[in-house]
Motif scaffolding. Structure first.
Motif, PDB file in Angstrom:
ATOM      1  N   ALA A  13       0.808  -1.214   0.000  1.00 18.07           N
ATOM      2  CA  ALA A  13       0.000   0.000   0.000  1.00 18.07           C
ATOM      3  C   ALA A  13       0.841   1.264   0.000  1.00 18.07           C
ATOM      4  CB  ALA A  13      -0.931  -0.001   1.222  1.00 18.07           C
ATOM      5  N   ARG A  48      -4.369  10.149   0.470  1.00 14.81           N
ATOM      6  CA  ARG A  48      -4.750   9.172   1.481  1.00 14.81           C
ATOM      7  C   ARG A  48      -4.240   9.570   2.846  1.00 14.81           C
ATOM      8  NH1 ARG A  48      -2.257   3.772  -0.041  1.00 14.81           N
ATOM      9  NH2 ARG A  48      -0.584   5.095  -0.776  1.00 14.81           N
ATOM     10  N   LYS A  53      -4.795   4.778   5.419  1.00 13.18           N
ATOM     11  CA  LYS A  53      -4.714   4.578   3.961  1.00 13.18           C
ATOM     12  C   LYS A  53      -6.030   4.888   3.266  1.00 13.18           C
ATOM     13  CE  LYS A  53      -0.645   2.814   4.757  1.00 13.18           C
ATOM     14  NZ  LYS A  53      -0.706   2.763   6.214  1.00 13.18           N
ATOM     15  N   THR A 490      -6.153   3.441  -3.014  1.00 11.93           N
ATOM     16  CA  THR A 490      -4.920   2.717  -2.749  1.00 11.93           C
ATOM     17  C   THR A 490      -4.513   1.882  -3.956  1.00 11.93           C
ATOM     18  OG1 THR A 490      -5.525   2.602  -0.411  1.00 11.93           O
ATOM     19  CG2 THR A 490      -3.793   1.124  -1.150  1.00 11.93           C
TER      20      THR A 490
END
Length: 602
Positions: A13, A48, A53, A490
């Protein structure tokens, strides 16, 4: 001839780890060429939250929506004032208009129902209606979780009952009487008496848009008798349009069907989506009886369970064992973790309830059910939907309102109507897995290759066009607009970074002969799943910290095996640590015995 190499990628991520391994002519590794990590910069992660996230677009979107609501209100107020002035309901002089602000609008709203009032006073009352024009249900947003809609609807119902009990003709008349008695006239949260005398959060009164419209009509009709030449139908319709117009929501598309990209994906609430999920799970359901090899269901067993699931909301695994005459120790492959049941037809369960459509829902044809749910999914205007349900399906007012407000499963499935119908037919015909059903329907469950070979990685929307939202198709637009993008920020960022990295490697080392890709499980998680994982990790950390302290006090090594023993020992009896017994012999196990050679993990 350049040495062939293998490209290894670990996509996460926040970063991508990469490694280049040189290969011999047989494809065996002979050396490390290069390796590194591409860490996404703060500018790349700007969309983000660094901890969760999750997309920061939500906060910006909510702030933008608040600004737009304020701007639209100001524009509506300006248009209304100009129209009232043109109609003779407000003075042209601004100072005179400001002087009217000292009048009590509630008194005018009550008085204008029964006697002639000056035109400018009527204009003051109408202007006040615009200031607080009441709640209007929006079906598409009200159905979300965590909203305040249930409390608002209850407040609206309580207000209507109170108006009826007070004999008030309009909301304004009712509020005027409350004001004279020293009671507040604005909607505000309050503690209310709920079931069993328990206090609950709610609203004692909450006006809705319909009440304001009814009052406007009553005020206009009452005063038009005194000013027939001024209060004409033309001015009434124009003022009413300004007062009560509400902008419709933009339609939300469900993305493309992977097998028929020209079609949108069906809503999860669609009867076809519900049947697809049920038959897919049942075809994958395997029975594990001790001492016997695991097996899938027979056609008769599958159909028996399908009939039950299509007729109710869910079916627990204990009920399934009884229906199939299986021993109590039989297990199912889908019976894992906290999952103790299979979902049934959730849409039918909601709509067939006594408070909604009723048992008659299940008597409708499948085509009629699909048409109704499609209308429920797409129509935003509740009043129009209620009218359609009453006219076309003969529902009374209460049932039509209940159906229009029904909370059906949210989101979209993976398939469109054409592919979904073909695959469902294959799943129903035989007890076969999804991939075989896809093949029988004339598709492939995952291979969408066209045979085209790219010299460099293009924008992911070129390859994953079945997984992106519908783009504009305008060749002058950037790729993200033209081809659409994946909604998960993401995944969107990760795939774009992957393209940049691989193309840079190709520029320096040429094309790889092999690519091995590892993807982190958290990459495609949504906000709810990510929060659940974070909560689970926090719970594990706190438990391990507690174990570490216990081990230190007992002088025991903090190892994975000892932690597993501790966890299993606690699960023997979560409430009473003095009554934790061996599941085989029934003997009591103390914490000191737990870490002795007497106790082993089975």
């Amino acid at each position: 001839m350049p040495t062939p190499y293998r490209l290894g990628l670990d996509l996460g991520a926040n970063s991508i780890g990469w490694c280049l391994i040189d290969l011999d002519e047989n494809g065996n590794a002979i050396g490390l060429r290069d390796a590194g990590v591409r860490i996404f910069s703060s500018s790349e992660l700007a969309g983000r939250d660094p901890k969760t996230k999750t997309s920061l677009a939500k906060g910006r979107r909510e702030a933008r929506a608040a600004r737009r609501r304020r701007d639209r209100y100001l524009r509506r107020r300006t248009r209304l004032m100009e129209t009232l002035v043109n109609a003779g309901l407000m003075p042209e002089d601004e100072d005179e208009r400001k002087a009217l602000a000292s009048l009590d609008p509630y008194e005018i709203r009550a008085r204008a129902l029964k006697e002639r009032v000056p035109l400018h006073h009527l204009g003051r009352a109408i202007f006040h209606l615009n200031q607080r024009r009441g709640f209007k249900s929006n079906r598409k947003t009200d159905a979300g979780e965590g909203d305040d809609t249930g409390k608002i609807r209850s407040g609206v119902e309580r207000l209507r009952e109170a108006m009826l009990a007070a004999g008030a003709q309009t909301l304004g008349e009712f509020l005027y009487h409350r004001q004279r008695q020293g009671e507040w006239v604005r909607a505000r949260p309050a503690k209310l008496n709920g079931e069993g005398g328990k206090a609950t959060e709610g609203y004692e009164i909450y006006p809705d848009r319909g009440m304001i419209l009814e009052e406007f009509s009553a005020l206009w009709a009452a005063q038009a008798r005194h000013y027939p030449e001024i209060l004409t139908d033309r001015w009434r319709s124009e003022i009413e349009r300004i007062l009560f117009f509400q902008r419709p929501l933009k339609p939300v598309t469900g993305g493309r069907c992977p097998f028929e990209p020209s079609e949108e994906r069906l809503a999860k609430a669609h009867p076809l989506s519900q049947r697809l999920r049920i038959f897919q799970e049942l075809n994958n359901l395997a029975v594990e009886v001790p001492g016997k090899p695991a097996r899938f269901l027979s056609r008769a067993e599958r159909d028996r369970l399908a009939d039950k699931l299509l007729a109710q909301k869910d079916l627990e695994f204990d009920q399934i064992r009884k229906l199939l005459d299986l021993p109590p120790d039989a297990q199912f492959n889908l019976e894992r973790g906290e999952r103790d049941k299979l979902k049934g037809d959730e849409t039918a369960a909601v709509l067939s309830s006594k408070k909604a459509w009723g048992p008659g829902w299940r008597l409708l044809s499948f085509a009629d059910q699909c048409a109704i749910v499609e209308r429920l999914d797409t129509v935003e205007d509740e009043s129009a939907l209620v009218a359609w349900l009453k006219e076309h399906w003969g529902l009374d007012e209460d049932r039509a309102c209940a159906v229009a407000r029904a909370r059906l499963p949210a989101g979209h499935g993976r398939l469109g109507p054409t592919a979904g119908g073909k695959i469902l037919a294959a799943l129903e015909a035989e007890v076969i897995p999804y991939s075989d059903a896809v093949a029988k329907a004339g598709y492939h469950h995952s291979d969408f290759r066209t045979g085209e070979i790219f010299d460099r990685l293009p924008y992911y929307g070129v390859i994953l066009d079945r997984y992106t939202a519908f783009g504009t198709g305008n060749p002058d637009d950037p790729d993200e607009l033209r081809l659409g993008k994946i909604a998960n920020p993401t995944v969107h960022i990760g795939l774009n970074q992957l393209r940049r990295l691989v193309n840079r490697i190709i520029d320096e080392h040429g094309h790889p002969d092999e690519i091995i890709l590892e993807v982190g499980r958290d990459l495609r998680q949504n906000d709810k799943q990510r929060k659940a994982d974070l909560a689970f990790q926090k719970e594990n950390r706190e438990r391990n910290d507690r174990y570490r302290q216990i081990f230190e006090e007992l002088g025991i090594a903090d190892t994975g095996e000892n932690r597993a023993k501790m966890r299993l020992w606690e699960e023997l009896n979560l409430k009473d640590p003095n009554d934790r017994r061996c599941p085989f012999c029934g003997g009591q196990i103390s914490i000191h015995q737990l870490f002795s050679p007497e106790v082993e993990i089975e």
